[in-house]
Design a protein around this motif. Sequence first.
Motif, short mmCIF file in Angstrom:
data_model
loop_
_atom_site.label_atom_id
_atom_site.label_comp_id
_atom_site.label_asym_id
_atom_site.label_seq_id
_atom_site.Cartn_x
_atom_site.Cartn_y
_atom_site.Cartn_z
N MET A 1 51.98 39.29 40.02
CA MET A 1 50.75 39.52 39.24
C MET A 1 49.74 40.26 40.10
N ARG A 2 49.14 41.33 39.56
CA ARG A 2 48.17 42.13 40.29
C ARG A 2 46.78 41.70 39.89
N SER A 3 45.90 41.49 40.86
CA SER A 3 44.52 41.13 40.58
C SER A 3 43.59 42.18 41.16
N ASP A 4 42.69 42.72 40.32
CA ASP A 4 41.69 43.67 40.77
C ASP A 4 40.33 43.04 40.56
N TYR A 5 39.48 43.13 41.55
CA TYR A 5 38.15 42.54 41.43
C TYR A 5 37.10 43.61 41.72
N PHE A 6 35.99 43.55 41.00
CA PHE A 6 34.86 44.36 41.41
C PHE A 6 33.60 43.59 41.09
N SER A 7 32.54 43.82 41.85
CA SER A 7 31.31 43.04 41.70
C SER A 7 30.30 43.83 40.90
N SER A 16 39.06 32.44 43.70
CA SER A 16 40.41 32.16 44.20
C SER A 16 41.38 31.93 43.07
N ALA A 17 42.65 32.25 43.33
CA ALA A 17 43.69 32.04 42.32
C ALA A 17 43.79 30.58 41.93
N LEU A 18 43.55 29.68 42.88
CA LEU A 18 43.63 28.25 42.59
C LEU A 18 42.55 27.85 41.60
N ALA A 19 41.32 28.35 41.81
CA ALA A 19 40.22 28.02 40.90
C ALA A 19 40.48 28.60 39.52
N VAL A 20 40.99 29.82 39.47
CA VAL A 20 41.30 30.44 38.18
C VAL A 20 42.33 29.60 37.44
N SER A 21 43.37 29.17 38.15
CA SER A 21 44.41 28.38 37.51
C SER A 21 43.86 27.07 36.97
N ALA A 22 42.96 26.45 37.73
CA ALA A 22 42.39 25.18 37.28
C ALA A 22 41.56 25.37 36.02
N GLN A 23 40.77 26.47 35.96
CA GLN A 23 39.94 26.70 34.80
C GLN A 23 40.78 27.05 33.58
N GLU A 122 38.11 35.02 28.37
CA GLU A 122 39.26 35.75 28.89
C GLU A 122 40.09 36.29 27.73
N PHE A 123 40.53 37.51 27.84
CA PHE A 123 41.30 38.19 26.80
C PHE A 123 42.64 38.63 27.37
N THR A 170 42.99 39.04 35.64
CA THR A 170 43.66 37.77 35.97
C THR A 170 45.16 37.82 35.72
N GLY A 171 45.66 38.93 35.26
CA GLY A 171 47.07 39.09 34.99
C GLY A 171 47.34 40.53 34.65
#
Length: 605
Positions: A1-7, A16-23, A122-123, A170-171
């Motif tokens: 899975m590729r994750s791109d982030y920008f602020s 973090s991936a862990l926090a995303v998974s928990a949410q 999230e979509f 996120t995916g």
Amino acid sequence: MRSDYFSLKGLSSAISALAVSAQIGAAEPQHGIAMYGDPQLPPDFVSLPYANPDAPTGGRIVTGEVGGFDSLNPHIPKGSVPWQLRFLAYESLMGRNYDEPFALYGLLAESIEVGPDRDWAEFVLREEARFSDGSSVTVEDVMWSYETLGTVGHPRYHGMWDKIASVEQTGERSIRFTFSEEDRELALLVGMRPILQKAQWEGKDFAESGVTEIPISSAEYVIDDFEPGRFVSLRRNPDYWGKDVPFMRGQGNLDEIRMEFFGDGTAMFEAFKAGVLNSNREFNADDWDNRYDFPAIDSGDVVKSVLPHERPSGITGFVMNTRNEAFSDWRVRDAMLHAFNFEFINETMTGSKQPRITSYYSNSVLGMRDGPAEGRVRELLEPFADELLPGALDGYELPVSDGTERNRANIRQAIALMEEAGYTITDGQMMTPEGEPFTFEIVLSQGSAENEAIIDLFTQSLERMGISPTVTTIDSAQYKERTNNYDFDMTYYRRGLSLSPGNEQMLYWGCDGVEAPGTRNWMGMCSPAAEAMIDTILNSRSREEFLAATRALDRVLTTGRYVIPIYQWNISRVAHVKELKYPEELPIYGDWIGWQPDVWWWEEE
């Protein structure tokens, strides 16, 4: 899975991936979302309730517009654009069902997932989603679209962008928006922005584009041909990716949608009579009864359809610019409302067949109630009692004349209001408190004979008060430039309002619009009470609180005396060739965005 982030705006979007998974585990993807409660349509719905999933394809609709255009990009402030392109030529992550106050269903996105407090949404994009050139709609396109629109796009997109703390992939096909403030509507609004193709704009100035760049989009229609200021033709894309998406079944049935442009309303109506146009909305009840007597009507080749709706009246009339000294005093604005002889004008223009707009949300459950504010509405307004204008708490009704041309009682009241504000009449001329002749400029766009006739009657009334305004009529391009920069004292103003008002209300009536160009706050109002009511609307957890806040907002707007309202259209009147058909079941919004031409079809008899 590729994750791109920008602020965004300096805020970190790295989670973090862990926090995303928990949410993610705390939420669940849905096929749709509603502002309050659950969406009405089930996950396995076949089509929108007012669409015909078995409608045939083919045929064309040709409509007319007064004015012109010099741009094909509806997402930037620059240029004059056919307004329909914003809706016909682009798609969003989700689409709106106009048979509910405010509910969305998957379009480019197959699902939506929100946090417990709707602090994020999230979509997941549909794998099959494609642009008209065959390329896939990607998360990168979505990210680019939101950032571009939110920074250099039209100001209507900026408010929501300012409320987004971060955007992250996120995916492979999923994207999450996290919001920076509490606003339950954002989870819906974020699904409604147009998605553009990033690759099309590489190395080009998006904010300066005009007619040189034909948009590439994912919508079922693509621009096939155009001539600036004359016409735009859109053709149904035979390879459209989304024809089997439930939201789109029964939509996009016509092969061609064509918009013809005319110098004035008379020329446009003659073109309809001659068969150049095959559908025409009529806004004048008297004309509907008396002008539609040409041979095509008599033969049945053209039919007249009357279409009811349950949406608010919105506001239509003549707005006064409070940024300018002429209308900064509410008593002067009130005087204009008394001088405007609506009953006589209505009889002259429509044979008294059109009811008047009584408030911004009249004709709906959201409208202010007669008499003093009561219950929760009063509780919301009372903290602002010192700033509210007369009538907001105690009750307000528009001035009513005796229907005669002289309108003596209301003219006397108008003069009294002007005197109370420090104005005097000297040698038959209204003078300002500074001793200068009082005048102002009314700016109109070319082509509206009806507006010009109404203003002519209004200026005759003003002359009885010693006031001689200047009426300036300009072409559509100049008109847009002047209204974008609020360069007028008074002008024609029309704002449609929905059964689910939300963030757009701040763009309409918020204090930021006093100075920021290109907003819809043409009156230049800055009311802490109005902004507080909008905030309550946005964060209501119950239908009851939402109703109270909207009715309170309606009181603030109406008693602000910013607009001289004219007719309301509680029905729509559409004349069209007999081959153009529409479903018998109408949405609660009636003849509104997403109805004609979206669910119409062509059927030979």
